[in-house]
Design a protein around this motif. Structure first.
Motif, PDB file in Angstrom:
ATOM      1  N   LEU A 167     -80.677-156.470  23.643  1.00  0.00           N
ATOM      2  CA  LEU A 167     -79.987-156.093  22.402  1.00  0.00           C
ATOM      3  C   LEU A 167     -79.992-154.571  22.202  1.00  0.00           C
ATOM      4  O   LEU A 167     -78.977-153.981  21.813  1.00  0.00           O
ATOM      5  CB  LEU A 167     -80.647-156.799  21.216  1.00  0.00           C
ATOM      6  CG  LEU A 167     -80.448-158.326  21.146  1.00  0.00           C
ATOM      7  CD1 LEU A 167     -81.258-158.904  20.009  1.00  0.00           C
ATOM      8  CD2 LEU A 167     -78.975-158.648  20.950  1.00  0.00           C
ATOM      9  N   ARG A 168     -81.154-153.977  22.467  1.00  0.00           N
ATOM     10  CA  ARG A 168     -81.228-152.519  22.318  1.00  0.00           C
ATOM     11  C   ARG A 168     -80.282-151.816  23.294  1.00  0.00           C
ATOM     12  O   ARG A 168     -79.605-150.834  22.943  1.00  0.00           O
ATOM     13  CB  ARG A 168     -82.657-152.048  22.551  1.00  0.00           C
ATOM     14  CG  ARG A 168     -83.617-152.441  21.427  1.00  0.00           C
ATOM     15  CD  ARG A 168     -84.940-151.682  21.555  1.00  0.00           C
ATOM     16  NE  ARG A 168     -85.627-152.002  22.789  1.00  0.00           N
ATOM     17  CZ  ARG A 168     -86.492-153.008  22.908  1.00  0.00           C
ATOM     18  NH1 ARG A 168     -86.766-153.794  21.869  1.00  0.00           N
ATOM     19  NH2 ARG A 168     -87.084-153.238  24.071  1.00  0.00           N
ATOM     20  N   ALA A 169     -80.210-152.334  24.523  1.00  0.00           N
ATOM     21  CA  ALA A 169     -79.314-151.726  25.501  1.00  0.00           C
ATOM     22  C   ALA A 169     -77.857-151.870  25.080  1.00  0.00           C
ATOM     23  O   ALA A 169     -77.042-150.938  25.244  1.00  0.00           O
ATOM     24  CB  ALA A 169     -79.527-152.366  26.868  1.00  0.00           C
ATOM     25  N   ALA A 170     -77.505-153.053  24.534  1.00  0.00           N
ATOM     26  CA  ALA A 170     -76.130-153.264  24.076  1.00  0.00           C
ATOM     27  C   ALA A 170     -75.787-152.319  22.929  1.00  0.00           C
ATOM     28  O   ALA A 170     -74.683-151.727  22.899  1.00  0.00           O
ATOM     29  CB  ALA A 170     -75.945-154.717  23.649  1.00  0.00           C
ATOM     30  N   ALA A 198     -89.322-168.708  30.851  1.00  0.00           N
ATOM     31  CA  ALA A 198     -88.764-168.648  29.491  1.00  0.00           C
ATOM     32  C   ALA A 198     -89.382-167.497  28.707  1.00  0.00           C
ATOM     33  O   ALA A 198     -88.677-166.778  27.970  1.00  0.00           O
ATOM     34  CB  ALA A 198     -89.005-169.977  28.782  1.00  0.00           C
ATOM     35  N   ASP A 199     -90.702-167.312  28.844  1.00  0.00           N
ATOM     36  CA  ASP A 199     -91.354-166.195  28.140  1.00  0.00           C
ATOM     37  C   ASP A 199     -90.790-164.863  28.604  1.00  0.00           C
ATOM     38  O   ASP A 199     -90.563-163.949  27.792  1.00  0.00           O
ATOM     39  CB  ASP A 199     -92.867-166.243  28.381  1.00  0.00           C
ATOM     40  CG  ASP A 199     -93.517-167.420  27.665  1.00  0.00           C
ATOM     41  OD1 ASP A 199     -92.885-167.959  26.730  1.00  0.00           O
ATOM     42  OD2 ASP A 199     -94.638-167.809  28.055  1.00  0.00           O
ATOM     43  N   LEU A 200     -90.574-164.742  29.939  1.00  0.00           N
ATOM     44  CA  LEU A 200     -90.039-163.490  30.465  1.00  0.00           C
ATOM     45  C   LEU A 200     -88.652-163.216  29.916  1.00  0.00           C
ATOM     46  O   LEU A 200     -88.334-162.085  29.515  1.00  0.00           O
ATOM     47  CB  LEU A 200     -90.009-163.565  31.995  1.00  0.00           C
ATOM     48  CG  LEU A 200     -89.452-162.329  32.721  1.00  0.00           C
ATOM     49  CD1 LEU A 200     -90.289-161.107  32.397  1.00  0.00           C
ATOM     50  CD2 LEU A 200     -89.401-162.557  34.222  1.00  0.00           C
ATOM     51  N   ARG A 201     -87.828-164.275  29.888  1.00  0.00           N
ATOM     52  CA  ARG A 201     -86.471-164.064  29.357  1.00  0.00           C
ATOM     53  C   ARG A 201     -86.484-163.780  27.870  1.00  0.00           C
ATOM     54  O   ARG A 201     -85.679-162.990  27.361  1.00  0.00           O
ATOM     55  CB  ARG A 201     -85.624-165.283  29.668  1.00  0.00           C
ATOM     56  CG  ARG A 201     -85.377-165.457  31.171  1.00  0.00           C
ATOM     57  CD  ARG A 201     -84.482-166.634  31.465  1.00  0.00           C
ATOM     58  NE  ARG A 201     -84.270-166.763  32.901  1.00  0.00           N
ATOM     59  CZ  ARG A 201     -83.492-167.681  33.450  1.00  0.00           C
ATOM     60  NH1 ARG A 201     -82.865-168.563  32.676  1.00  0.00           N
ATOM     61  NH2 ARG A 201     -83.344-167.727  34.768  1.00  0.00           N
ATOM     62  N   LEU A 202     -87.393-164.428  27.150  1.00  0.00           N
ATOM     63  CA  LEU A 202     -87.507-164.138  25.720  1.00  0.00           C
ATOM     64  C   LEU A 202     -87.969-162.705  25.505  1.00  0.00           C
ATOM     65  O   LEU A 202     -87.546-162.033  24.558  1.00  0.00           O
ATOM     66  CB  LEU A 202     -88.466-165.125  25.063  1.00  0.00           C
ATOM     67  CG  LEU A 202     -87.936-166.564  24.943  1.00  0.00           C
ATOM     68  CD1 LEU A 202     -89.024-167.471  24.394  1.00  0.00           C
ATOM     69  CD2 LEU A 202     -86.713-166.622  24.039  1.00  0.00           C
ATOM     70  N   PRO A 204     -72.348-160.544  28.332  1.00  0.00           N
ATOM     71  CA  PRO A 204     -73.669-160.807  28.963  1.00  0.00           C
ATOM     72  C   PRO A 204     -74.715-161.235  27.964  1.00  0.00           C
ATOM     73  O   PRO A 204     -75.598-162.024  28.254  1.00  0.00           O
ATOM     74  CB  PRO A 204     -74.026-159.474  29.639  1.00  0.00           C
ATOM     75  CG  PRO A 204     -73.206-158.442  28.917  1.00  0.00           C
ATOM     76  CD  PRO A 204     -71.933-159.111  28.523  1.00  0.00           C
ATOM     77  N   LEU A 205     -74.623-160.715  26.717  1.00  0.00           N
ATOM     78  CA  LEU A 205     -75.606-161.112  25.701  1.00  0.00           C
ATOM     79  C   LEU A 205     -75.449-162.587  25.340  1.00  0.00           C
ATOM     80  O   LEU A 205     -76.429-163.329  25.205  1.00  0.00           O
ATOM     81  CB  LEU A 205     -75.448-160.232  24.461  1.00  0.00           C
ATOM     82  CG  LEU A 205     -76.415-160.525  23.313  1.00  0.00           C
ATOM     83  CD1 LEU A 205     -77.860-160.342  23.773  1.00  0.00           C
ATOM     84  CD2 LEU A 205     -76.112-159.632  22.126  1.00  0.00           C
TER      85      LEU A 205
END
Length: 536
Positions: A331-334, A320-324, A425-426
């Motif tokens: 978001l920056r990539a989007a 969960a920490d990794l995904r967070l 994907p987001l």
């Protein structure tokens, strides 16, 4: 010599008159003449004193019962002190004989001298020998009949079919209060780190009262909230332990709704009560070891499950920490993708506009040249050519506008789909993060506190699981779901009293319903009596 005296009432007629002594001595002589040697007498023992082993002379009776079950014939029996020593008969009274011991309601065959005591005019039998094989044979026949009854009625394995709890902390004990068997059993439990709650029901463990008292104790204990019932006593002769072969007692054990564990007699003994019980042990100490080992196994399983749960929670939290951590990057990539697509759209629109404008300008130049050529070629056709030019101009303008509209629509569709495709994907990532967050909350150890569990910490913040290492004056911190409390240790103790059943209750924060908190609490200050739960 007998005296012949005249009878004053009848005058001259004479008759023989005997004194009491002369009559009793004559009877004694007649008895010795009729029974010059010892005789073997068979009968049921009755009125044998409970303290017969401590008496110098022992007096009891032999009975013969009729079809009604009542005693129709009886005769006094005595075991004199000198015969007891001369013939070595004391072992049949004090239990030192490994096979046989005299007891009430036991059918026996005794070698006796028929004795008539002249002074008191009393007839009795004096024991000089015992045929113990006769009594043991009768007991074996009764034992076989009882086993056949239990087999026919499917009672031999009935109690074994009841599941024994993995954590048997609530124990019912049936034994003689204050006996060595009770002390051995309780000592074995007290040496363990677990908070056993023992309810004692006293019972006669030998003699004719054994069956009724043990059955009554079983019935009283089976109505309470117990995990297991233990029936135990020390060693004894085969005849003494045969009371545990009685049919009614065996049936009561088999039909008991609580698992029954027995420890009766010596290691080589196995009574019918042992056969119908859920589990049998050799000694009272072995029963205590069996229960402690069962709790050790349960504790090991809980420790393993705790380790697996902790590792699973840690892994889930790490994922969960990794995904967070990846969410801001996503978001920056989007946003960067949207910016690049927007710039590409603007470049395409500018290039398309430039191409259309150049095409229109070229067409205009070509039309101007044609117009000039037509004017010089034929003035007369000018009007006709002018009409054709107007028509072509109109068609060209309409085609250009249509081309521009189609190009604009083609450019608008990628721009409209781009935000939606970028957010797909987001959105999926956000849903996965939310699911992982809820999973992590379900695995949160704090939820255990909300269910009523507590956590006790010492002054260094370490969990307290045993009284070992604690001393008077130490400060303890107990955490609850809605706060915490600080306490100071006043005294530390282990074990319980040995005079009977006693009561102790778990220390605060060590609820007995918590399988991981069944650690041994403080020893209570007062002892309980028969039928009283004891925590230690």
């Amino acid at each position: 010599m007998w005296n012949e005296m005249p009878d004053p009432e009848f005058g001259a007629r004479d008759k023989t008159i005997l004194t009491v002594r002369q009559l009793n001595e004559a009877i004694s002589d007649a008895m010795r003449a009729a029974f010059p040697a010892t005789v073997w007498v068979r009968g049921e023992v009755q009125r044998l004193p409970q303290d017969a082993a401590r008496r110098t002379h022992v007096y009891f009776e032999l009975h013969e019962t009729g079809q009604s079950g009542a005693a129709e014939y009886q005769i006094p029996v005595s075991l004199m002190g000198w015969d007891r020593q001369r013939h070595g008969l004391g072992r049949y009274l004090d239990g030192s004989d490994p096979d046989f011991q005299l007891a009430n309601k036991l059918e026996v065959c005794l070698e006796c001298q028929v004795d008539f005591y002249a002074k008191f005019g009393k007839l009795s039998l004096k024991i000089v020998g015992v045929d113990k094989s006769f009594a043991l044979g009768k007991l074996e026949a009764q034992r076989r009949a009882t086993l056949e009854y239990l087999r026919i009625n499917d009672l031999l394995e009935l109690n074994m079919s009841i599941p024994l709890p993995q954590i048997p902390l609530r124990v019912g004990l049936v034994t003689s209060p204050g006996s060595a068997a009770e002390r051995d059993f309780m000592t074995g439990l007290e040496a363990s780190p677990y908070a056993f709650a023992v309810t004692l029901r006293g019972a006669k463990m030998q003699g004719e009262q054994l069956q009724g008292s043990v059955i009554a104790a079983l019935q009283g204990l089976s109505s309470g909230p117990l995990d297991v019932i233990v029936i135990t006593r020390g060693g004894g002769s085969r005849a003494d332990l045969s009371w545990f072969d009685q049919r009614d007692l065996a049936e009561a054990i088999a039909r008991c709704p609580v698992p029954v564990i027995t420890a009766i007699g010596h290691e080589i003994d196995r009574s019918i009560a042992d056969m119908v019980a859920h589990h049998s042990c050799k000694t009272p100490t072995a029963v205590a070891e069996y229960l402690v080992e069962r709790l050790d196994d349960a504790a090991a399983i809980l420790d393993e499950q705790e380790d697996r749960l902790r590792l699973a929670v840690e892994a889930a939290l790490a994922r969960a920490d990794l995904r967070l951590d990846l969410q801001p990057a996503l978001l920056r990539a989007a946003r960067a993708t949207l910016t690049r697509r927007s710039h590409d759209f603007q470049r395409l629109a500018s290039r398309l506009q430039n191409r259309v404008t150049g095409h229109v300008q070229d067409r205009a130049r070509r039309l101007a040249g044609l117009e000039s050529a037509l004017a010089t070629r034929a003035l007369r056709r000018s009007l006709h050519a002018q009409g054709r030019l107007d028509r072509q101009t109109l068609r060209l303008g309409s085609a250009a506008r249509s081309t521009l509209d189609q190009a604009a629509r083609r450019l608008q569709r990628p721009g409209q789909d781009l935000p939606r495709r970028a957010l797909q994907p987001l959105t999926a990532a956000i849903l996965r993060v939310q699911n992982l967050t809820r999973h992590a909350q379900l695995l949160d150890p704090g939820r255990l506190l909300a269910r009523g569990y507590t956590l006790t910490l010492d002054g260094n913040g370490q969990a307290v699981t045993s009284v070992t290492g604690l001393g008077a004056g130490d400060t303890l911190l107990t955490r609850f779901a809605d706060g915490q409390a600080t306490s100071v240790v006043q005294a530390v103790g282990k074990g319980g009293d040995d005079g009977g059943a006693t009561i102790s209750r778990p220390a605060p924060g060590e609820a007995s319903r918590n399988p991981r908190n069944f650690r041994k609490p403080r020893k209570p200050g007062s002892a309980g009596g028969e039928g009283t739960p004891t925590l230690f």
